[in-house]
Design a protein around this motif. Structure first.
Motif, PDB file in Angstrom:
ATOM      1  N   ASN A  20      62.287 -47.040 -38.189  1.00  0.00           N
ATOM      2  CA  ASN A  20      63.110 -46.075 -37.330  1.00  0.00           C
ATOM      3  C   ASN A  20      62.615 -44.988 -36.572  1.00  0.00           C
ATOM      4  O   ASN A  20      63.384 -44.331 -35.896  1.00  0.00           O
ATOM      5  N   ALA A  21      61.254 -45.079 -36.247  1.00  0.00           N
ATOM      6  CA  ALA A  21      60.511 -44.124 -35.186  1.00  0.00           C
ATOM      7  C   ALA A  21      59.367 -44.750 -34.897  1.00  0.00           C
ATOM      8  O   ALA A  21      58.641 -45.829 -35.438  1.00  0.00           O
ATOM      9  N   VAL A  22      58.895 -44.246 -33.537  1.00  0.00           N
ATOM     10  CA  VAL A  22      57.636 -44.458 -33.082  1.00  0.00           C
ATOM     11  C   VAL A  22      56.917 -43.306 -32.518  1.00  0.00           C
ATOM     12  O   VAL A  22      57.551 -42.463 -32.213  1.00  0.00           O
ATOM     13  N   THR A  23      55.710 -43.426 -32.792  1.00  0.00           N
ATOM     14  CA  THR A  23      54.893 -41.892 -32.429  1.00  0.00           C
ATOM     15  C   THR A  23      53.904 -42.596 -31.451  1.00  0.00           C
ATOM     16  O   THR A  23      53.033 -43.514 -31.761  1.00  0.00           O
ATOM     17  N   LEU A  24      53.907 -41.995 -30.353  1.00  0.00           N
ATOM     18  CA  LEU A  24      52.886 -42.218 -29.220  1.00  0.00           C
ATOM     19  C   LEU A  24      52.023 -41.067 -28.629  1.00  0.00           C
ATOM     20  O   LEU A  24      52.127 -39.912 -28.906  1.00  0.00           O
ATOM     21  N   SER A  25      50.642 -41.463 -28.577  1.00  0.00           N
ATOM     22  CA  SER A  25      49.645 -40.612 -28.298  1.00  0.00           C
ATOM     23  C   SER A  25      49.050 -41.011 -27.052  1.00  0.00           C
ATOM     24  O   SER A  25      48.665 -42.162 -26.406  1.00  0.00           O
ATOM     25  N   TRP A  26      48.590 -39.822 -26.239  1.00  0.00           N
ATOM     26  CA  TRP A  26      48.000 -40.042 -24.657  1.00  0.00           C
ATOM     27  C   TRP A  26      46.830 -38.963 -24.744  1.00  0.00           C
ATOM     28  O   TRP A  26      46.852 -38.109 -23.666  1.00  0.00           O
ATOM     29  N   ASP A  27      45.901 -38.761 -25.619  1.00  0.00           N
ATOM     30  CA  ASP A  27      45.121 -37.532 -25.703  1.00  0.00           C
ATOM     31  C   ASP A  27      44.247 -37.418 -24.575  1.00  0.00           C
ATOM     32  O   ASP A  27      43.698 -36.361 -24.274  1.00  0.00           O
ATOM     33  N   SER A  28      43.619 -38.695 -23.865  1.00  0.00           N
ATOM     34  CA  SER A  28      42.599 -38.570 -22.796  1.00  0.00           C
ATOM     35  C   SER A  28      43.302 -38.100 -21.540  1.00  0.00           C
ATOM     36  O   SER A  28      42.437 -38.279 -20.643  1.00  0.00           O
ATOM     37  N   TYR A  29      44.395 -37.877 -21.434  1.00  0.00           N
ATOM     38  CA  TYR A  29      45.122 -37.950 -20.082  1.00  0.00           C
ATOM     39  C   TYR A  29      44.647 -36.537 -19.359  1.00  0.00           C
ATOM     40  O   TYR A  29      44.738 -35.544 -20.099  1.00  0.00           O
ATOM     41  N   PRO A  30      44.117 -36.289 -18.115  1.00  0.00           N
ATOM     42  CA  PRO A  30      43.468 -34.954 -17.787  1.00  0.00           C
ATOM     43  C   PRO A  30      44.673 -33.997 -17.029  1.00  0.00           C
ATOM     44  O   PRO A  30      45.458 -34.635 -16.676  1.00  0.00           O
ATOM     45  N   THR A  31      44.736 -32.967 -17.095  1.00  0.00           N
ATOM     46  CA  THR A  31      45.570 -31.817 -16.537  1.00  0.00           C
ATOM     47  C   THR A  31      44.640 -30.902 -15.861  1.00  0.00           C
ATOM     48  O   THR A  31      45.056 -29.895 -15.570  1.00  0.00           O
ATOM     49  N   ASN A  32      43.593 -31.198 -15.209  1.00  0.00           N
ATOM     50  CA  ASN A  32      42.582 -30.475 -14.630  1.00  0.00           C
ATOM     51  C   ASN A  32      42.921 -30.444 -13.125  1.00  0.00           C
ATOM     52  O   ASN A  32      44.054 -30.884 -12.659  1.00  0.00           O
ATOM     53  N   GLU A  33      41.779 -29.983 -12.386  1.00  0.00           N
ATOM     54  CA  GLU A  33      41.886 -29.823 -10.826  1.00  0.00           C
ATOM     55  C   GLU A  33      41.980 -31.379 -10.379  1.00  0.00           C
ATOM     56  O   GLU A  33      42.418 -31.411  -8.943  1.00  0.00           O
ATOM     57  N   SER A  34      41.653 -32.388 -10.958  1.00  0.00           N
ATOM     58  CA  SER A  34      41.657 -33.750 -10.389  1.00  0.00           C
ATOM     59  C   SER A  34      43.130 -34.157 -10.146  1.00  0.00           C
ATOM     60  O   SER A  34      43.361 -35.083  -9.407  1.00  0.00           O
ATOM     61  N   GLN A  35      43.999 -33.547 -10.859  1.00  0.00           N
ATOM     62  CA  GLN A  35      45.459 -33.821 -10.489  1.00  0.00           C
ATOM     63  C   GLN A  35      45.943 -33.320  -9.219  1.00  0.00           C
ATOM     64  O   GLN A  35      45.469 -32.458  -8.462  1.00  0.00           O
TER      65      GLN A  35
END
Length: 589
Positions: free
Chosen positions: A411-426
């Motif tokens: 009845n649930a799903v847990t998702l992970s995206w740890d390597s997604y960058p939030t730095n000046e490359s965005q």
């Protein structure tokens, strides 16, 4: 048709001998050849008549010699076979002087002055002249002068810029009875002489710590108040230790250079940069690089200050800072091309009372993060005060988070995206994430979600994560044994990209339901079957037959009845054990 009256009839002279009269011809008479209009000039006082043989189109003119006559009453007559018309002009010749244009201009000049000379043909006439000077920026200045000379005149123009081109021309009019200006002389282009450079260079630095010292990249540019004042210019960079007064080192650069890098140790240094032309040096521009030991390291470190986000506008990026009255100026530096090396470092200076600025550059483009450092300067020493970062305009993220790990329950799903960058490359500040989910072939309406309608009118469940560093999320209240489609999107101040691709998951069967089925159905059925099969045994175990007292061996004694009941005499019963509970009972027995 008869001729029209001559319009705008007037007379003037350049030398007070030859008078030239002009007038407008008027409308067409439609008579040609020998019947065309004839013009005649006559002077009343001298009784002279002069036929005008010159043909005219729109403007007619006719000249004659009046000799020494000073007062004139001149009439122009125009006639043809159908009629004639006249116009008259009465004047004093000294009031109608129209000088000839000045000629043969020449000059003498210094670095800030030009003396302009010219000749004129109006000998014996006092003139009032006007000199037009065109500045390098196109602005026009007029300078007036009186001319009492017989053969030539002059004017001195002062307050000029060294080694600068000016264009000058002159026209004159009668000084006593001004009638009109002469024609302009030919324009003369003049360059002032060279002088020492004026003002100072605007200089800045970038300091990089290295083993045993520092690399200092020096930059310089010509400030708005700086003037080279010469044909060629070069730059001289000098640096020396502040403490021990060691011998200075210096290096020169041609005009094409605007930066250099020097290596220094951890001592305090004084750096000066001067411009030089063929005449002399400019005043030095000075920077002090403090010692790189102890608390002084904070001057060069950017790690201790937290970076503050700033917003861009259509005109630039707005920067503000806290006003600190100990500094005599502020400096903001940034890179026009942050992703390149070198990054084209730029800087701008502000006065001690400034606390904000709009930084603009033709190099600024949407979707690129620009970092700004704000320094306070006192006694030529700069201290880093604040750091800012911002975009001219934020754009949606360049790419979506990649879901690296999926943990499923029924009845649930847990998702992970740890390597997604939030730095000046965005291409914008990542503000958070949206998780979209829906069962296949039907709309979603899960508890705790918001509805999101796609362009095809299908409905997804939308979950929002407001922390860009939180890269894990659990979606609850799913149905077991169901196929879902989902996607994770990052969003910035510029929004998010359209939803295109989904990932698909299948929730497993709920094992708790199976256990409940076993407990509620199978176990009771099994117990019932066993009970039917072993009914006699179960009956004997659960409901044994109660024996009749009459069949008990206890009652196998000699009968002694009282009424209908058997009575056991104590004498007939031999006990195995006798227990006396108390003395009172024992006495009674």
């Amino acid at each position: 048709e008869p001729p029209d009256t001559p319009n705008d009839f007037s007379c003037q002279t350049q030398d007070m001998r030859i008078v030239t009269c002009t007038w407008s011809r008027g409308g067409d008479t439609y008579l040609y050849g020998r019947h065309s209009p004839k013009y005649t000039l006559s002077e009343e006082f001298s009784q002279k008549t002069v036929p005008c043989t010159e043909s005219c189109s729109e403007q007619c003119s006719c000249s004659w010699d009046i000799g020494q006559q000073r007062i004139c009453n001149i009439t122009v007559t125009v006639e043809n076979p159908l009629g004639k018309k006249t116009a008259t002009d009465v004047f004093d010749v000294t009031h109608r002087i129209y000088p000839a244009a000045p000629f043969q201009l020449w000059e003498q000049c210094t670095d800030t002055e030009i003396t302009l000379y010219w000749k004129h043909r109006n000998k014996g006439i006092e003139l009032f002249c006007q000199t037009e000077v065109i500045q390098p920026d196109g602005k026009v200045q007029l300078h007036n002068s009186s001319d009492a000379q017989l053969h030539y005149a002059s004017i001195t123009l002062s307050g000029l810029q060294p080694y600068t081109e000016y264009t000058a021309r002159v026209h004159c009019g009668a000084a006593k009875h001004f009638w009109r200006w002469s024609e302009w002389s030919e324009a003369q282009t003049i360059r002032t002489k060279e002088a020492s450079p004026s003002g100072k260079l605007d200089i800045w630095r970038e300091i990089t710590p290295v083993l045993g010292g520092r690399n200092v990249t020096l930059f310089w540019k010509q400030a708005p108040s700086f003037r080279a004042n010469g044909r060629s210019i070069s730059y001289e960079v000098t640096w020396e230790k502040v403490e021990d007064g060691s011998k200075p080192e210096s290096i020169s650069f041609s005009a094409i250079y605007n930066s250099t890098r020097i290596s220094i140790d951890n001592h305090s240094y004084r750096i000066s940069i001067m411009a030089k032309n063929n005449v002399n040096y400019s005043l030095p521009s000075v920077l002090i690089i403090p010692r790189a030991t102890g608390n002084s390291r904070i001057i060069f470190s950017t790690e201790e200050l937290k970076e503050e986000q700033v917003n861009g506008t259509d005109d630039g990026i707005f920067i503000s800072w806290e006003l600190r009255h100990i500094y005599d100026s502020y400096i903001i530096d940034w890179c026009n091309f942050p992703m390149l090396q070198p990054c084209d470092l730029q800087w701008k200076r502000f006065g001690p009372n400034n606390s904000s600025a709009l930084i603009s550059s033709a190099a600024f483009v949407p979707g690129v993060r620009y970092n700004f450092h704000i320094y306070g300067s006192i006694a030529n020493t700069a201290f880093l005060l604040e750091k800012k970062t911002g975009y001219l305009r934020e754009l949606p993220p360049l790419f979506d988070p990649i879901v690296e790990k999926v943990e499923l329950t029924f009845n649930a799903v847990t998702l992970s995206w740890d390597s997604y960058p939030t730095n000046e490359s965005q291409s914008g500040f990542v503000r958070g994430y949206h998780v979209y989910l829906s069962p296949i072939r039907e709309d979603c309406s899960l508890k705790g979600s918001k509805k999101h309608v796609l362009p095809d009118d299908s409905v997804l469940c939308k979950y929002t994560i407001g922390n860009p560093e939180e890269k894990r999320y659990t979606v609850k209240h799913l149905l077991s044994n169901t196929k879902y489609k989902l996607v994770v999107k990052a969003y910035t101040g510029g929004g998010e990209t359209p939803i295109v691709n989904f990932i698909y998951i299948d929730t497993p069967f709920n094992s708790n339901t199976l256990y409940l089925l076993v407990l509620l159905v199978i176990v009771p059925s099994l117990v019932a079957a066993i009970c039917c099969w072993k009914m006699k045994w179960v009956k004997e175990c659960c409901c044994p037959v109660i024996p009749s007292p009459n069949k008990s061996k206890v009652l196998s004694f000699k009968e002694f009845k009282i009424g209908s009941e058997k009575v056991l005499k104590i004498s007939d019963c031999i006990p195995d054990m006798l227990v006396v509970d108390s003395k009172a009972e024992a006495q009674k027995l």
